[in-house]
Scaffold this motif. Sequence first.
Motif, PDB file in Angstrom:
ATOM      1  N   CYS A  38      38.303  -0.484 166.852  1.00 56.73           N
ATOM      2  CA  CYS A  38      37.466   0.720 166.791  1.00 56.73           C
ATOM      3  C   CYS A  38      38.324   1.978 166.758  1.00 56.73           C
ATOM      4  O   CYS A  38      38.080   2.894 165.960  1.00 56.73           O
ATOM      5  N   GLY A  39      39.324   2.039 167.617  1.00 57.13           N
ATOM      6  CA  GLY A  39      40.180   3.220 167.683  1.00 57.13           C
ATOM      7  C   GLY A  39      40.974   3.442 166.414  1.00 57.13           C
ATOM      8  O   GLY A  39      41.047   4.566 165.901  1.00 57.13           O
ATOM      9  N   ALA A  42      38.617   4.413 163.452  1.00 56.49           N
ATOM     10  CA  ALA A  42      38.121   5.781 163.656  1.00 56.49           C
ATOM     11  C   ALA A  42      39.222   6.784 163.334  1.00 56.49           C
ATOM     12  O   ALA A  42      38.971   7.805 162.689  1.00 56.49           O
ATOM     13  N   PHE A  43      40.449   6.484 163.769  1.00 56.60           N
ATOM     14  CA  PHE A  43      41.570   7.367 163.452  1.00 56.60           C
ATOM     15  C   PHE A  43      41.778   7.459 161.945  1.00 56.60           C
ATOM     16  O   PHE A  43      41.962   8.554 161.394  1.00 56.60           O
ATOM     17  N   SER A  78      39.094   8.542 169.086  1.00 59.06           N
ATOM     18  CA  SER A  78      39.856   7.483 168.415  1.00 59.06           C
ATOM     19  C   SER A  78      41.172   7.213 169.137  1.00 59.06           C
ATOM     20  O   SER A  78      41.568   6.059 169.311  1.00 59.06           O
ATOM     21  N   THR A  82      42.356   3.846 171.225  1.00 53.90           N
ATOM     22  CA  THR A  82      43.593   3.175 170.822  1.00 53.90           C
ATOM     23  C   THR A  82      44.566   3.066 171.988  1.00 53.90           C
ATOM     24  O   THR A  82      45.104   1.988 172.262  1.00 53.90           O
TER      25      THR A  82
END
Length: 170
Positions: A38-39, A42-43, A78, A82
């Motif tokens: 997800c992180g 999103a980044f 994000s 992470t």
Amino acid sequence: MTARDIIASSTPPSAASRQGEETPLHRRNILVGFLFGCGIVAFLDEAVFHQLLHWHHFYDRSTGAAGLVSDGLFHAFSWFATVASLFLFADLRRRRAVRTRWWVGGILVGIGTFQLFDGVVHHKVLGLHEIRYGVDLLPYDLVWNGAALAFLLAGLVVLRGALHDHQRNR
């Protein structure tokens, strides 16, 4: 050396002897991978589509300044996801509890889930932003959501294979 030998050599004897702990370790690997996926996605979304291509902001229903603030909050999320996942991964390594297939499956499911949520909920249901403005959205939506489904399905296939191997090696 077989996969079974590799798994056995990476599992400390105390953890290997307690079968009840294996399931939480697998779940933790999946969760850590999911958060990392997800992180990272999103980044990449924020860096590529928001900053480099200037296609949209996270929130495009207000002023440009509000869009920049929303991008900053999205960017913070994000990186928080992470970095948090990397601390959790380091804890798994410290415990000698990393299960690579479970972790990679979690990453792929995290990427797919986040991207599908973004494509369906953010883009269509809430209308926070579109992928790109001034173009026919259908090809963009198909590629965006199709890629999300591909990542999600790939992650589920990896996790199913890991579960199958785990049950066979018990």
